[in-house]
Design a protein around this motif. Structure first.
Motif, short mmCIF file in Angstrom:
data_model
loop_
_atom_site.label_atom_id
_atom_site.label_comp_id
_atom_site.label_asym_id
_atom_site.label_seq_id
_atom_site.Cartn_x
_atom_site.Cartn_y
_atom_site.Cartn_z
N LEU A 330 0.86 -1.18 0.00
CA LEU A 330 0.00 0.00 0.00
C LEU A 330 0.89 1.23 0.00
O LEU A 330 1.70 1.42 0.91
CB LEU A 330 -0.92 0.03 1.23
N SER A 331 0.77 2.06 -1.03
CA SER A 331 1.67 3.20 -1.12
C SER A 331 1.08 4.29 -2.00
O SER A 331 0.36 4.01 -2.96
CB SER A 331 3.02 2.76 -1.69
N LYS A 332 1.41 5.53 -1.65
CA LYS A 332 1.11 6.70 -2.47
C LYS A 332 2.38 7.33 -3.01
O LYS A 332 2.33 8.39 -3.62
CB LYS A 332 0.32 7.73 -1.65
N ASN A 333 3.50 6.69 -2.74
CA ASN A 333 4.81 7.23 -3.09
C ASN A 333 5.46 6.34 -4.14
O ASN A 333 5.75 5.17 -3.88
CB ASN A 333 5.68 7.31 -1.82
N ASN A 353 7.97 -16.47 -10.59
CA ASN A 353 6.58 -16.59 -10.13
C ASN A 353 6.24 -15.54 -9.06
O ASN A 353 5.32 -15.75 -8.28
CB ASN A 353 6.32 -17.99 -9.59
N VAL A 354 6.97 -14.45 -9.05
CA VAL A 354 6.75 -13.39 -8.05
C VAL A 354 5.87 -12.31 -8.65
O VAL A 354 6.12 -11.83 -9.78
CB VAL A 354 8.09 -12.80 -7.58
N VAL A 355 4.85 -11.90 -7.92
CA VAL A 355 3.92 -10.86 -8.36
C VAL A 355 3.79 -9.83 -7.25
O VAL A 355 3.56 -10.18 -6.08
CB VAL A 355 2.52 -11.43 -8.69
N PHE A 356 3.93 -8.56 -7.61
CA PHE A 356 3.76 -7.45 -6.67
C PHE A 356 2.47 -6.72 -7.02
O PHE A 356 2.27 -6.30 -8.16
CB PHE A 356 4.94 -6.49 -6.74
N HIS A 357 1.60 -6.56 -6.02
CA HIS A 357 0.36 -5.82 -6.20
C HIS A 357 0.50 -4.49 -5.44
O HIS A 357 0.61 -4.49 -4.20
CB HIS A 357 -0.83 -6.60 -5.66
N VAL A 358 0.51 -3.40 -6.15
CA VAL A 358 0.67 -2.07 -5.55
C VAL A 358 -0.70 -1.41 -5.48
O VAL A 358 -1.29 -1.07 -6.52
CB VAL A 358 1.65 -1.20 -6.35
N LEU A 359 -1.22 -1.24 -4.27
CA LEU A 359 -2.50 -0.54 -4.06
C LEU A 359 -2.21 0.93 -3.83
O LEU A 359 -1.49 1.29 -2.90
CB LEU A 359 -3.23 -1.14 -2.86
N THR A 360 -2.77 1.78 -4.65
CA THR A 360 -2.55 3.21 -4.51
C THR A 360 -3.87 3.94 -4.68
O THR A 360 -4.91 3.33 -4.98
CB THR A 360 -1.51 3.69 -5.54
N ASP A 361 -3.86 5.26 -4.51
CA ASP A 361 -5.08 6.04 -4.64
C ASP A 361 -5.24 6.53 -6.07
O ASP A 361 -4.36 6.39 -6.92
CB ASP A 361 -5.09 7.20 -3.65
N ALA A 362 -6.39 7.18 -6.34
CA ALA A 362 -6.68 7.64 -7.71
C ALA A 362 -5.72 8.73 -8.15
O ALA A 362 -5.39 8.83 -9.34
CB ALA A 362 -8.12 8.14 -7.77
N ASN A 364 -2.50 9.07 -7.55
CA ASN A 364 -1.18 8.57 -7.93
C ASN A 364 -1.24 7.33 -8.82
O ASN A 364 -0.19 6.77 -9.13
CB ASN A 364 -0.37 8.25 -6.67
N PHE A 365 -2.43 6.92 -9.20
CA PHE A 365 -2.58 5.66 -9.94
C PHE A 365 -1.85 5.69 -11.28
O PHE A 365 -1.07 4.78 -11.60
CB PHE A 365 -4.06 5.36 -10.15
#
Length: 624
Positions: A330-333, A353-362, A364-365
């Motif tokens: 979870l990041s906005k940066n 087989n590594v996957v990174f899911h970056v949750l950010t706000d609208a 900074n999307f």
């Protein structure tokens, strides 16, 4: 003869309105400076919170443990006097939010009880063995009792600014300016008494003139280099005037009273300037730097200008495969998220087989999406998700649709048994409200590792995917300095084990199947209704600590404490060999490594994973 109409009355309303606006424009900045500044500011960075807990005047001794009793929050250390503070806008007289929640006994929170499991041993970490480094994190010099009290009072009011100001304190080297100030204080203390004596009119005028000249010089000069060339003559004249004043018979009590008055005024002035400095410090650590804002804007504009990078070539097929290794951030940066991913990939032996899911706000999307489209991280895949959009689609009834970063709480520790020991301040980071919807966002996944955006990885974490957590949900490093029994004023009448330890976010292994089985998200929503006093953001964020601790009651699997070394965002004095041998580093605290206010000795470990060949970084002058 015609009657003439009376002259029209002048309208005073607009003039009075203009005058009122002018007065307000003058008074508001003054009031802003003199009032206590807020503890936190609107920012795109991770928020730090403050909730002042137990005061020093009411203490309760319980099982040889000394714990504060004030309707706020709990402590740390089994035999310690503890305070937990959280930087939020409050509504009481001290600027802190009151977290004492009186929970209705008729509506107690019911958390689904997990099965009883035998005590789980912490998972071993494949890092080189080393000695206990708890003592290495403390400075060798033992401060005096007065220094302890001053440091504690300063940290209670200004937080980690005190640590930073002590580290960057500059010794005054301008001897002439210092001498001018000393002369001015002495002359002011004698002047009222000399002015009352008969036959000393000439000396009174001389003292007054010298005082005015010194004040004028000091108003224009801060260092010795700014002083005029004739300053030595002024110093000599003042010395002669002070010597004559001391030779007069005056009441010593009056001189002493005046000196004390000047001392108090000087202390007030110093405190005022400290408040201003602390305000600027907090503004600096809680606000996105201008260069970072420039980078986000440039990336966003470039995203909409470019069509080739936003293609269907991304490995979308990897995003929902349960057998792959999924990391959630979870990041906005942009820079912080990229460093976390780059450090994890660089430390991994296998990344296919590594996957990174970056949750950010609208906001900074698109910047995030364009950045990770431009940069490759070996064979791993990066999935950028607009958290606000997906919550609006999947959970439209949920009122909190904005992305909340992990919440951090300041914990103060001082021992009554060892009063000469230095007070310790640590930051306890816990899940924010956004973390509790990870199972709803990734419905096809069974296990994820959640990383904070102020973490860097230095060892291969692949062994965590083979971790047998049993019926536990959250594998985390426990924080047994803070037990739930010390938070009874905060937790109210909710059911909990008083001896249960708190835990830290930063690096957490989450079993999503067990999460759904025990309905952790549903229990979180129930707890939210009980601990949320009102609808303001301060109350919402302040509730993150009790909700996080209660939601995972008996559901935390203890990880080895050597897995993560925390404190690099506020703690000075950590040895370099301890940092190098840690599996991961957590920059929890105010002094984040991407800020100029970050601790210089620790920033180099973060900067080595920073992208170097990005033209947008050069154009925006991004140089953490």
């Amino acid at each position: 003869m015609k009657a003439t109409a009376p002259p029209a009355k002048r309208r005073r309303g607009p003039r009075l309105a203009v005058l009122a606006l002018v007065l307000c424009s003058l008074l508001v900045p003054i009031a802003f400076l003199f009032n206590r500044f807020p503890a936190v500011y609107v920012t795109d960075e991770r928020p730090q919170q403050e909730v002042t807990l137990p005061s020093f005047d009411r203490l309760v001794v319980e099982r040889d443990r000394i714990v504060h009793q004030v309707p706020r929050q709990g402590g740390r250390d089994v035999n310690a006097e503890t305070e937990v503070t959280q930087d939020v806008h409050g509504k009481n007289s001290k600027g802190n939010i009151d977290l004492h929640h009186q929970i209705d006994t008729e509506h107690k929170v019911k958390v689904l009880p997990p099965p009883k499991i035998e005590q789980v041993k912490p998972v071993p970490v494949p890092v080189p063995p080393r000695k206990d480094f708890s003592d290495n994190m403390r400075r060798p010099r033992v401060p005096s009792a007065d220094e302890l009290e001053k440091a504690k009072a300063c940290q209670l009011e200004f937080g980690s600014y005190c640590l930073w100001s002590i580290e960057h304190k500059e010794v005054m080297k301008d001897a002439i300016v210092k001498k001018l100030k000393d002369q001015l204080f002495v002359a002011r203390s004698y002047y009222p008494s000399i002015a009352k004596l008969k036959g000393k009119e000439a000396l009174t005028r001389e003292l007054k003139q010298n005082i005015q000249e010194h004040e004028r010089v000091l108003s224009e000069s801060i260092v010795d280099a700014d002083l005029p060339s004739f300053i030595k003559k002024k110093i000599e004249r003042m010395d002669r005037a002070i010597a004559r004043a001391k030779s007069c018979t005056v009441d010593c009590n009056n001189v002493d009273k005046k000196l004390r008055q000047i001392l108090h005024m000087t202390d007030d002035e110093a405190h005022f300037h400290m408040k201003q400095s602390a305000y600027l410090y907090n503004l600096g650590v809680h606000t996105m730097p201008k260069s970072h804002h420039c980078l986000n804007m440039r990336l966003t504009v470039e995203y909409f200008k470019s069509t080739t990078l936003d293609s269907d070539d991304s490995p979308v097929h990897k995003f929902n495969v349960p057998d792959h290794r999924h990391y959630v951030i979870l990041s906005k940066n942009v820079l912080a998220a990229s460093v976390v991913i780059n450090s994890s990939v660089s430390s991994s032996e296998e990344t296919r087989n590594v996957v990174f899911h970056v949750l950010t706000d609208a906001q900074n999307f698109y910047a995030m999406k364009h950045w990770f489209s431009r940069n490759a991280y070996r064979e791993s895949a990066v999935n950028v998700i607009n958290y606000e959009h997906i919550i609006l689609e999947n959970l439209p009834d949920f009122s909190m649709q904005q992305l909340y970063m992990p919440e951090e709480f300041r914990v103060f520790i001082s021992s009554f048994e060892r009063p000469t020991e230095k007070s310790r301040m640590e930051y306890l980071s816990v899940f924010s409200h956004s973390h509790f919807f990870i199972p709803e966002i990734f419905k096809d996944l069974k296990k994820v590792i959640v990383l904070d955006d102020d973490v860097i990885v230095q060892r291969d974490l692949s062994f965590l995917w083979n971790l047998d957590m049993g019926d536990k949900v959250n594998a985390a490093v426990k924080f047994c300095g803070l037990r739930l029994g010390q938070l009874r004023n905060l937790l109210g009448e909710a059911m909990y084990d008083p001896q249960s330890c708190a835990w830290m976010s930063g690096l957490n292994v989450i079993n999503l199947e067990k999460w759904r089985e025990y309905n952790v998200t549903e229990n979180y929503l129930q707890l939210l209704e009980k601990f949320r006093n009102n609808d303001d953001e301060a109350s919402l964020r302040a509730a993150a600590l009790p909700i996080s601790l209660l939601s995972f009651q008996n559901l935390v699997y203890p990880l080895d404490e050597r897995l993560t070394l925390s404190g690099l965002g506020y703690q000075y004095g950590i040895e370099e060999k301890v940092i190098r041998t840690s599996a991961s580093l957590h920059y929890n605290g105010n002094m984040k490594p991407w800020l100029e206010l970050g601790i210089p000795n620790y920033r180099k470990y973060w900067k080595r994973f920073l992208a170097r060949d990005e033209r947008f970084m050069d154009e925006c002058n991004v140089s953490p």
